[in-house]
Design a protein around this motif. Structure first.
Motif, mmCIF file in Angstrom:
data_model
loop_
_atom_site.group_PDB
_atom_site.id
_atom_site.type_symbol
_atom_site.label_atom_id
_atom_site.label_comp_id
_atom_site.label_asym_id
_atom_site.label_seq_id
_atom_site.Cartn_x
_atom_site.Cartn_y
_atom_site.Cartn_z
ATOM 1 N N ALA A 1 0.750 -1.309 -0.302
ATOM 2 C CA ALA A 1 -0.043 0.045 -0.091
ATOM 3 C C ALA A 1 0.873 1.269 -0.106
ATOM 4 C CB ALA A 1 -0.783 0.036 1.208
ATOM 5 N N VAL A 2 0.431 2.185 -0.702
ATOM 6 C CA VAL A 2 1.158 3.581 -0.660
ATOM 7 C C VAL A 2 0.552 4.366 0.279
ATOM 8 C CG1 VAL A 2 1.634 5.289 -2.318
ATOM 9 C CG2 VAL A 2 1.811 2.898 -3.081
ATOM 10 N N GLY A 3 1.325 5.229 0.866
ATOM 11 C CA GLY A 3 0.820 6.278 2.042
ATOM 12 C C GLY A 3 0.448 7.442 1.053
ATOM 13 N N PRO A 4 -0.420 8.228 2.023
ATOM 14 C CA PRO A 4 -0.901 9.543 1.432
ATOM 15 C C PRO A 4 0.135 10.442 0.721
ATOM 16 C CG PRO A 4 -2.084 9.247 3.586
ATOM 17 C CD PRO A 4 -0.997 7.884 3.044
ATOM 18 N N ALA A 5 1.429 10.701 1.522
ATOM 19 C CA ALA A 5 2.471 11.424 1.010
ATOM 20 C C ALA A 5 3.296 10.981 -0.105
ATOM 21 C CB ALA A 5 3.575 11.378 2.382
ATOM 22 N N THR A 6 3.135 9.638 -0.240
ATOM 23 C CA THR A 6 3.749 9.179 -1.341
ATOM 24 C C THR A 6 2.744 9.301 -2.694
ATOM 25 O OG1 THR A 6 5.132 7.556 -0.140
ATOM 26 C CG2 THR A 6 4.682 6.919 -2.546
ATOM 27 N N LEU A 7 1.564 9.026 -2.370
ATOM 28 C CA LEU A 7 0.272 9.265 -3.436
ATOM 29 C C LEU A 7 0.576 10.685 -3.922
ATOM 30 C CD1 LEU A 7 -1.641 7.634 -4.901
ATOM 31 C CD2 LEU A 7 -3.105 8.270 -3.011
ATOM 32 N N GLU A 8 0.695 11.702 -2.984
ATOM 33 C CA GLU A 8 0.493 13.014 -3.363
ATOM 34 C C GLU A 8 1.995 13.137 -4.048
ATOM 35 O OE1 GLU A 8 0.780 17.426 -1.432
ATOM 36 O OE2 GLU A 8 -0.122 15.813 -0.306
ATOM 37 N N ARG A 9 2.919 12.609 -3.870
ATOM 38 C CA ARG A 9 4.211 13.028 -4.632
ATOM 39 C C ARG A 9 4.419 12.424 -5.832
ATOM 40 N NH1 ARG A 9 8.691 9.466 -4.668
ATOM 41 N NH2 ARG A 9 8.206 8.555 -2.812
ATOM 42 N N LEU A 10 3.384 11.257 -6.168
ATOM 43 C CA LEU A 10 3.416 10.612 -7.535
ATOM 44 C C LEU A 10 2.013 10.930 -7.991
ATOM 45 C CD1 LEU A 10 4.832 7.145 -6.306
ATOM 46 C CD2 LEU A 10 5.995 9.107 -7.499
ATOM 47 N N ALA A 11 1.440 11.630 -7.667
ATOM 48 C CA ALA A 11 0.128 12.303 -8.416
ATOM 49 C C ALA A 11 0.110 12.150 -9.787
ATOM 50 C CB ALA A 11 -0.365 13.426 -7.796
ATOM 51 N N THR A 12 1.340 12.728 -10.493
ATOM 52 C CA THR A 12 1.506 12.792 -11.946
ATOM 53 C C THR A 12 1.242 11.262 -12.584
ATOM 54 O OG1 THR A 12 2.969 14.379 -11.651
ATOM 55 C CG2 THR A 12 3.032 13.422 -13.624
ATOM 56 N N PHE A 13 1.664 10.256 -11.719
ATOM 57 C CA PHE A 13 1.391 8.946 -12.431
ATOM 58 C C PHE A 13 0.185 8.234 -11.971
ATOM 59 C CE2 PHE A 13 5.662 10.135 -11.547
ATOM 60 C CZ PHE A 13 6.243 10.076 -12.905
ATOM 61 N N ALA A 14 -0.687 8.813 -11.406
ATOM 62 C CA ALA A 14 -2.210 8.322 -11.056
ATOM 63 C C ALA A 14 -2.761 8.370 -12.445
ATOM 64 C CB ALA A 14 -2.736 9.288 -10.015
ATOM 65 N N LEU A 15 -3.511 7.193 -12.556
ATOM 66 C CA LEU A 15 -4.382 6.878 -13.786
ATOM 67 C C LEU A 15 -5.558 7.505 -13.588
ATOM 68 C CD1 LEU A 15 -3.642 3.248 -14.475
ATOM 69 C CD2 LEU A 15 -2.448 5.231 -15.638
ATOM 70 N N ARG A 16 -6.123 7.938 -14.869
ATOM 71 C CA ARG A 16 -7.628 8.488 -14.810
ATOM 72 C C ARG A 16 -8.365 7.840 -15.951
ATOM 73 N NH1 ARG A 16 -5.812 14.504 -16.228
ATOM 74 N NH2 ARG A 16 -4.383 14.966 -14.580
ATOM 75 N N ALA A 17 -9.587 7.767 -15.782
ATOM 76 C CA ALA A 17 -10.342 6.888 -16.653
ATOM 77 C C ALA A 17 -10.134 7.670 -17.980
ATOM 78 C CB ALA A 17 -11.708 6.961 -16.132
ATOM 79 N N GLY A 18 -10.067 6.791 -18.938
ATOM 80 C CA GLY A 18 -9.872 7.466 -20.431
ATOM 81 C C GLY A 18 -8.683 7.409 -20.921
ATOM 82 N N ASP A 19 -7.362 7.349 -19.853
ATOM 83 C CA ASP A 19 -6.159 7.321 -20.077
ATOM 84 C C ASP A 19 -5.834 6.044 -20.844
ATOM 85 O OD1 ASP A 19 -5.696 9.748 -18.774
ATOM 86 O OD2 ASP A 19 -4.618 8.762 -17.189
ATOM 87 N N ILE A 20 -4.846 6.174 -21.478
ATOM 88 C CA ILE A 20 -4.237 4.724 -22.277
ATOM 89 C C ILE A 20 -2.963 4.453 -21.766
ATOM 90 C CG2 ILE A 20 -3.300 3.759 -24.306
ATOM 91 C CD1 ILE A 20 -5.392 5.285 -25.807
ATOM 92 N N VAL A 21 -2.891 3.183 -21.207
ATOM 93 C CA VAL A 21 -1.516 2.728 -20.560
ATOM 94 C C VAL A 21 -0.978 1.815 -21.491
ATOM 95 C CG1 VAL A 21 -0.313 1.273 -18.663
ATOM 96 C CG2 VAL A 21 -2.372 2.645 -18.007
ATOM 97 N N MET A 22 0.379 1.921 -21.702
ATOM 98 C CA MET A 22 1.059 1.456 -23.036
ATOM 99 C C MET A 22 2.481 0.818 -22.400
ATOM 100 S SD MET A 22 1.961 3.244 -26.522
ATOM 101 C CE MET A 22 2.763 2.310 -27.958
ATOM 102 N N GLY A 23 2.612 -0.355 -22.793
ATOM 103 C CA GLY A 23 3.967 -0.994 -22.197
ATOM 104 C C GLY A 23 5.034 -0.466 -22.878
ATOM 105 N N ARG A 24 6.074 -0.122 -22.447
ATOM 106 C CA ARG A 24 7.057 0.561 -22.829
ATOM 107 C C ARG A 24 8.391 -0.290 -23.221
ATOM 108 N NH1 ARG A 24 9.109 5.469 -19.036
ATOM 109 N NH2 ARG A 24 10.851 5.313 -20.539
ATOM 110 N N ARG A 25 8.211 -1.589 -22.953
ATOM 111 C CA ARG A 25 9.239 -2.731 -23.118
ATOM 112 C C ARG A 25 8.758 -3.911 -23.733
ATOM 113 N NH1 ARG A 25 10.195 -0.862 -17.704
ATOM 114 N NH2 ARG A 25 11.986 0.711 -17.594
ATOM 115 N N GLY A 26 9.580 -4.610 -24.328
ATOM 116 C CA GLY A 26 9.024 -5.800 -24.812
ATOM 117 C C GLY A 26 8.284 -5.619 -26.051
ATOM 118 N N GLU A 27 6.889 -6.619 -26.193
ATOM 119 C CA GLU A 27 6.400 -6.327 -27.226
ATOM 120 C C GLU A 27 5.764 -4.919 -27.529
ATOM 121 O OE1 GLU A 27 1.916 -8.003 -28.496
ATOM 122 O OE2 GLU A 27 2.953 -9.127 -26.998
#
Length: 152
Positions: A1-27
């Motif tokens: 689990a990620v604590g609130p402080a870490t979650l706030e620091r990583l907010a840029t990387f929080a997914l939103r509905a409608g985003d596309i997540v794309m693998g950057r390695r491999g296939e």
């Protein structure tokens, strides 16, 4: 689990509905649309987030990225000797035709319809192959059974 402080620091990387997540390695070309269920999850370092403007239907872009043409482009431009990697500049240089939103939706609906037909045809083909194998086994059994009885 990620604590609130870490979650706030990583907010840029929080997914939103409608985003596309794309693998950057491999296939190259592996991606999916984020749904409400995954909203708020954090995107790991092995993936990229594509945050789209309102004029892009996410499923259209996922369909496009999964096409042989785009996969070939991604494979040809990915960097890395051991394992191919995508980066932001590679994706920013990807040139695609973007029809109006209504047309994007129509294209995705048509692709879904055709993929459904392909799935049905594959199922029929599998059933036909299974039936052909059963018939061949029955014919061979019938053809070889009397010969086996005559040799006894």
């Amino acid at each position: 689990a990620v604590g609130p402080a870490t979650l706030e620091r990583l907010a840029t990387f929080a997914l939103r509905a409608g985003d596309i997540v794309m693998g950057r390695r491999g296939e190259m070309g592996r991606c999916a649309v984020v749904t409400e269920q995954e909203a708020g999850w954090l995107c790991g370092t092995g993936s990229l987030i594509l945050r789209l403007p309102k004029c892009v239907f996410p499923r259209f872009l996922v369909t496009l990225i999964g096409s042989p043409f785009v996969r070939e482009y991604l494979c040809g431009t990915a960097v890395g000797a051991t394992m191919q990697n995508l980066n932001q500049s590679i994706l920013l240089n990807l040139v695609i035709g973007l029809p109006p939103l209504a047309e994007q939706r129509r294209i995705v609906a048509k692709v879904d319809e055709l993929m459904s037909v392909c799935g049905q045809l594959e199922a029929r083909l599998t059933n036909a192959q299974t039936e052909a194998r059963r018939l061949l086994e029955a014919v061979l059994h019938e053809a070889l059974a009397p010969a086996a009885l005559q040799t006894l």
